[in-house]
Scaffold this motif. Structure first.
Motif, PDB file in Angstrom:
ATOM      1  N   LEU A   7       0.820  -1.218   0.000  1.00  0.00           N
ATOM      2  CA  LEU A   7       0.000   0.000   0.000  1.00  0.00           C
ATOM      3  C   LEU A   7       0.850   1.261   0.000  1.00  0.00           C
ATOM      4  O   LEU A   7       1.755   1.418   0.818  1.00  0.00           O
ATOM      5  N   ASP A   8       0.525   2.146  -0.920  1.00  0.00           N
ATOM      6  CA  ASP A   8       1.150   3.460  -0.926  1.00  0.00           C
ATOM      7  C   ASP A   8       0.672   4.224   0.321  1.00  0.00           C
ATOM      8  O   ASP A   8      -0.417   3.964   0.826  1.00  0.00           O
ATOM      9  N   ALA A   9       1.488   5.155   0.804  1.00  0.00           N
ATOM     10  CA  ALA A   9       1.113   5.901   2.018  1.00  0.00           C
ATOM     11  C   ALA A   9       0.354   7.188   1.677  1.00  0.00           C
ATOM     12  O   ALA A   9      -0.851   7.299   1.951  1.00  0.00           O
ATOM     13  N   ASP A  10       1.044   8.123   1.044  1.00  0.00           N
ATOM     14  CA  ASP A  10       0.474   9.466   0.892  1.00  0.00           C
ATOM     15  C   ASP A  10      -0.523   9.563  -0.251  1.00  0.00           C
ATOM     16  O   ASP A  10      -0.236   9.168  -1.379  1.00  0.00           O
ATOM     17  N   GLY A  11      -1.687  10.079   0.079  1.00  0.00           N
ATOM     18  CA  GLY A  11      -2.755  10.177  -0.902  1.00  0.00           C
ATOM     19  C   GLY A  11      -3.539   8.883  -1.021  1.00  0.00           C
ATOM     20  O   GLY A  11      -4.532   8.815  -1.728  1.00  0.00           O
ATOM     21  N   THR A  12      -3.072   7.835  -0.327  1.00  0.00           N
ATOM     22  CA  THR A  12      -3.782   6.550  -0.352  1.00  0.00           C
ATOM     23  C   THR A  12      -4.301   6.244   1.059  1.00  0.00           C
ATOM     24  O   THR A  12      -5.509   6.194   1.285  1.00  0.00           O
ATOM     25  N   LEU A  13      -3.388   6.045   2.031  1.00  0.00           N
ATOM     26  CA  LEU A  13      -3.793   5.792   3.422  1.00  0.00           C
ATOM     27  C   LEU A  13      -3.766   7.076   4.255  1.00  0.00           C
ATOM     28  O   LEU A  13      -4.561   7.259   5.159  1.00  0.00           O
ATOM     29  N   GLY A 177      -2.467   2.005  -4.819  1.00  0.00           N
ATOM     30  CA  GLY A 177      -1.979   3.370  -4.699  1.00  0.00           C
ATOM     31  C   GLY A 177      -2.751   4.356  -5.550  1.00  0.00           C
ATOM     32  O   GLY A 177      -3.561   3.970  -6.395  1.00  0.00           O
ATOM     33  N   ASP A 178      -2.467   5.636  -5.332  1.00  0.00           N
ATOM     34  CA  ASP A 178      -3.209   6.698  -6.025  1.00  0.00           C
ATOM     35  C   ASP A 178      -2.441   7.292  -7.200  1.00  0.00           C
ATOM     36  O   ASP A 178      -2.951   8.182  -7.872  1.00  0.00           O
ATOM     37  N   SER A 179      -1.203   6.822  -7.440  1.00  0.00           N
ATOM     38  CA  SER A 179      -0.416   7.410  -8.526  1.00  0.00           C
ATOM     39  C   SER A 179      -0.304   6.460  -9.712  1.00  0.00           C
ATOM     40  O   SER A 179       0.139   5.316  -9.580  1.00  0.00           O
ATOM     41  N   THR A 182       3.951   6.211 -10.161  1.00  0.00           N
ATOM     42  CA  THR A 182       4.785   5.490  -9.192  1.00  0.00           C
ATOM     43  C   THR A 182       4.188   4.142  -8.787  1.00  0.00           C
ATOM     44  O   THR A 182       4.907   3.153  -8.682  1.00  0.00           O
ATOM     45  N   ASP A 183       2.881   4.089  -8.569  1.00  0.00           N
ATOM     46  CA  ASP A 183       2.263   2.857  -8.079  1.00  0.00           C
ATOM     47  C   ASP A 183       1.828   1.921  -9.211  1.00  0.00           C
ATOM     48  O   ASP A 183       2.194   0.747  -9.233  1.00  0.00           O
ATOM     49  N   ILE A 184       1.046   2.445 -10.133  1.00  0.00           N
ATOM     50  CA  ILE A 184       0.438   1.580 -11.150  1.00  0.00           C
ATOM     51  C   ILE A 184       1.467   1.157 -12.212  1.00  0.00           C
ATOM     52  O   ILE A 184       1.683  -0.037 -12.443  1.00  0.00           O
TER      53      ILE A 184
HETATM   54 MG   LIG Z   1       0.498   8.471  -3.226  1.00  0.00          MG
END
Ligand SMILES: [Mg+2]
Length: 224
Positions: A7-13, A177-179, A182-184
């Motif tokens: 799990l991504d941290a910022d903007g996600t959790l 994640g929300d990015s 970086t995430d997807i």
């Molecule tokens: Mg994020």
């Protein structure tokens, strides 16, 4: 289905917008400057530009931290401003409203499932924010780009995360994640299933297509 959630941290959790705004406001106070909405927007633009350079590997993390305050001429001592800011940010652990209930439910459904954080954030900031937050007892591990020596979306980051967390099967893990970058893209390039958390509803079908797209964190419960 997925034994490990990355799990991504910022903007996600974490509600990073809220944490950043408060930290910047406190930094202005500490540096004897007046906080205004316009000043904060200028900081956001400078910070975002620096993060883009960092994610492309053009500048280092210390350089990013200095440059984002140096870009705003108001701060006569960018290093001191950043030091103050990072300290305030590390004390900001505002969560997204559904983070605690969703992580609690994920654990309750499958106790053996690992929920780990993968983040490009600053090591000391991210660890302290996690420790101070209500999700700390629900998280099984944290991997930061600083310790990995590589930044999401680089494959090296995901390789390090797999090694550190003792993961072997790519098919058992889901990146959340929300990015899109970086995430997807990062997760997909490494061969992992991905889940875009699209709080804003802004995803328009661009490539790389996430395996799953959710609008709320609670929708994750139906996927795993
Ligand atoms: Mg994020």
């Amino acid at each position: 289905m997925y034994q490990t959630l990355l799990l991504d941290a910022d903007g996600t959790l974490f509600d990073f917008d809220a944490a950043e705004r408060r930290a910047f406001e406190k930094t202005c106070g500490a540096m004897g400057l007046a906080y205004t909405e316009g000043f904060y927007r200028r900081y956001q633009a400078a910070n975002a530009a620096c993060w883009r350079k960092y994610e492309k590997g053009e500048i280092t993390k210390p350089q990013l931290q200095y440059d984002r305050f140096a870009a705003l001429v108001d701060f006569s001592d960018p290093a001191a401003a950043n030091e103050a800011y990072v300290g305030f940010l590390a004390r900001g652990s505002q969560l997204m409203p559904e983070s605690v209930p969703v992580l609690t439910a994920l654990k309750a459904m499958t106790p053996a499932r690992k929920c780990c954080i993968i983040t490009n954030g600053i090591d000391r900031v991210q660890r302290q924010r996690l420790r101070d937050s209500a999700i700390a007892p629900l998280i099984d591990g944290i991997v930061t780009s600083e310790e990995a020596g590589a930044v999401k979306p680089a494959a090296g980051f995901f390789e390090y995360a797999f090694r550190k967390l003792g993961l072997t099967e790519k098919g058992d893990a889901l990146v959340v994640g929300d990015s899109m970058i970086t995430d997807i893209a990062g997760g997909a390039n490494y061969g992992l299933d991905t889940c875009l958390v699209d709080y804003e509803g802004s995803y328009g079908g661009e490539a790389p297509r996430p395996t799953h797209v959710i609008r709320r964190l609670t929708d994750l419960l139906a996927l795993v």
